[in-house]
Scaffold this motif. Structure first.
Motif, short mmCIF file in Angstrom:
data_model
loop_
_atom_site.label_atom_id
_atom_site.label_comp_id
_atom_site.label_asym_id
_atom_site.label_seq_id
_atom_site.Cartn_x
_atom_site.Cartn_y
_atom_site.Cartn_z
N TRP A 174 -24.61 -19.44 56.32
CA TRP A 174 -23.34 -19.19 57.15
C TRP A 174 -23.59 -18.19 58.63
O TRP A 174 -24.43 -17.67 58.60
CB TRP A 174 -22.33 -18.37 56.39
CG TRP A 174 -22.71 -17.23 55.53
CD1 TRP A 174 -23.52 -16.82 54.65
CD2 TRP A 174 -22.26 -15.81 55.96
NE1 TRP A 174 -23.62 -15.44 54.65
CE2 TRP A 174 -22.69 -14.69 55.49
CE3 TRP A 174 -21.03 -15.27 57.25
CZ2 TRP A 174 -22.53 -13.42 55.68
CZ3 TRP A 174 -20.77 -13.99 57.14
CH2 TRP A 174 -21.44 -13.29 56.70
N THR A 203 -18.33 -11.39 69.38
CA THR A 203 -17.42 -12.04 68.42
C THR A 203 -17.07 -11.16 67.03
O THR A 203 -17.83 -10.71 66.71
CB THR A 203 -18.31 -13.32 67.91
OG1 THR A 203 -19.63 -12.93 67.50
CG2 THR A 203 -18.62 -14.40 69.10
N THR A 204 -15.84 -11.37 66.85
CA THR A 204 -15.41 -10.57 65.66
C THR A 204 -14.84 -11.44 64.90
O THR A 204 -13.96 -12.36 65.24
CB THR A 204 -14.48 -9.62 66.40
OG1 THR A 204 -14.95 -8.74 67.38
CG2 THR A 204 -13.99 -8.64 65.26
N SER A 205 -14.92 -11.21 63.67
CA SER A 205 -14.29 -12.10 62.44
C SER A 205 -13.64 -11.25 61.53
O SER A 205 -14.46 -10.04 61.27
CB SER A 205 -15.16 -13.25 61.97
OG SER A 205 -15.30 -14.08 62.88
N THR A 206 -12.59 -11.37 60.88
CA THR A 206 -12.12 -10.76 59.82
C THR A 206 -11.76 -11.53 58.52
O THR A 206 -11.38 -12.56 58.62
CB THR A 206 -10.71 -10.20 60.41
OG1 THR A 206 -10.79 -9.36 61.36
CG2 THR A 206 -9.98 -8.90 59.22
N ILE A 207 -12.27 -10.92 57.29
CA ILE A 207 -12.17 -11.57 56.03
C ILE A 207 -11.23 -10.55 55.37
O ILE A 207 -11.68 -9.52 55.11
CB ILE A 207 -13.48 -11.69 55.53
CG1 ILE A 207 -14.33 -12.63 56.27
CG2 ILE A 207 -13.15 -12.46 54.13
CD1 ILE A 207 -15.78 -12.72 55.69
N PRO A 232 -21.12 -13.12 62.53
CA PRO A 232 -20.62 -12.90 63.81
C PRO A 232 -21.11 -11.70 64.13
O PRO A 232 -21.79 -10.82 63.34
CB PRO A 232 -18.85 -12.78 63.73
CG PRO A 232 -18.82 -12.46 62.14
CD PRO A 232 -19.90 -13.03 61.68
N LEU A 255 -18.40 -8.04 61.89
CA LEU A 255 -17.40 -8.56 60.84
C LEU A 255 -16.59 -7.81 60.14
O LEU A 255 -17.24 -6.55 59.54
CB LEU A 255 -18.54 -8.96 59.74
CG LEU A 255 -17.92 -9.60 58.64
CD1 LEU A 255 -17.25 -10.74 58.72
CD2 LEU A 255 -19.30 -10.10 57.70
N ARG A 267 -19.64 -14.61 50.63
CA ARG A 267 -20.28 -15.39 51.64
C ARG A 267 -21.87 -15.66 51.32
O ARG A 267 -22.47 -14.50 51.15
CB ARG A 267 -20.20 -14.70 53.10
CG ARG A 267 -18.75 -14.82 53.65
CD ARG A 267 -18.25 -16.18 53.81
NE ARG A 267 -17.16 -16.20 54.66
CZ ARG A 267 -15.86 -16.20 53.88
NH1 ARG A 267 -15.84 -16.26 52.48
NH2 ARG A 267 -14.65 -15.95 54.45
#
Length: 180
Positions: free
Chosen positions: A85, A68-72, A88, A91, A81
């Motif tokens: 929470w 799982t990959t998330s971008t902020i 992932p 990140l 953050r």
């Protein structure tokens, strides 16, 4: 299920062998296979020579889940953050001029290894990791100031491994372990 190779008698490359070893280690880490089964399959993978043998050695492993990959991302301002929470597996944090504050001390970390990739040309970052976390910053490149991180002297085993990579231009990264 693993598909059959075009030529089952073709010799395997070292890259194929390394990928198979990594897949077996991941299956063991996720609890899909026992330690004994991993040892047996590793021995088999390290001694086989053809594509067909490799496919049969890897058969019956569960389908590999993509990480799982998330971008902020933000151009400026704060990225924060904290609290409970979900972190992932990978990140990515991107900010041209902003500040980053990631508090992982009470976060839900479901993966044994978490990769945080920072792209902060002018921003600064502060990351609070769980008390028993192991932090690796070898792949982080900083242009102006070195990261501030003091590893814990006595760390309990079993904590997540936090690997921080990427590039920091003119900002500074501060990493600290949570008190509780």
């Amino acid at each position: 299920m693993t598909s059959l190779p075009e030529d089952p008698f073709a010799l395997i490359s070292e890259d194929d062998r390394d990928a198979a070893v990594n897949r077996l280690q991941e299956a063991y880490a996720q609890g899909d296979i026992s330690h004994q089964e991993m040892d047996e399959r590793l021995h088999r993978v390290l001694t086989l020579t053809t594509q067909g043998d490799l496919v049969s050695a890897m058969a019956s492993l569960p389908v590999e889940k993509p990480p799982t990959t998330s971008t902020i991302a933000t151009a400026g301002g704060w990225i924060r953050r904290r609290g409970a929470w979900r972190v992932p597996r990978i990140l990515k944090v991107e900010s041209a001029y902003g500040k980053v504050n990631l508090d992982l001390s009470r976060a839900v970390i479901e993966h044994p290894v978490v990769d945080i990739e920072l792209q902060l040309p002018y921003g600064r970052a502060r990351i609070t990791v769980p008390r028993d976390a192991i932090v690796d910053i070898e792949d982080l490149h900083s242009g102006w100031k070195d990261p501030r991180y003091k590893p814990r002297r006595r760390s309990r085993s079993g904590g997540p491994r936090i690997r921080i990579s990427g590039a920091m231009g003119y900002g500074r990264l501060r990493i600290r372990h949570a008190w509780r």
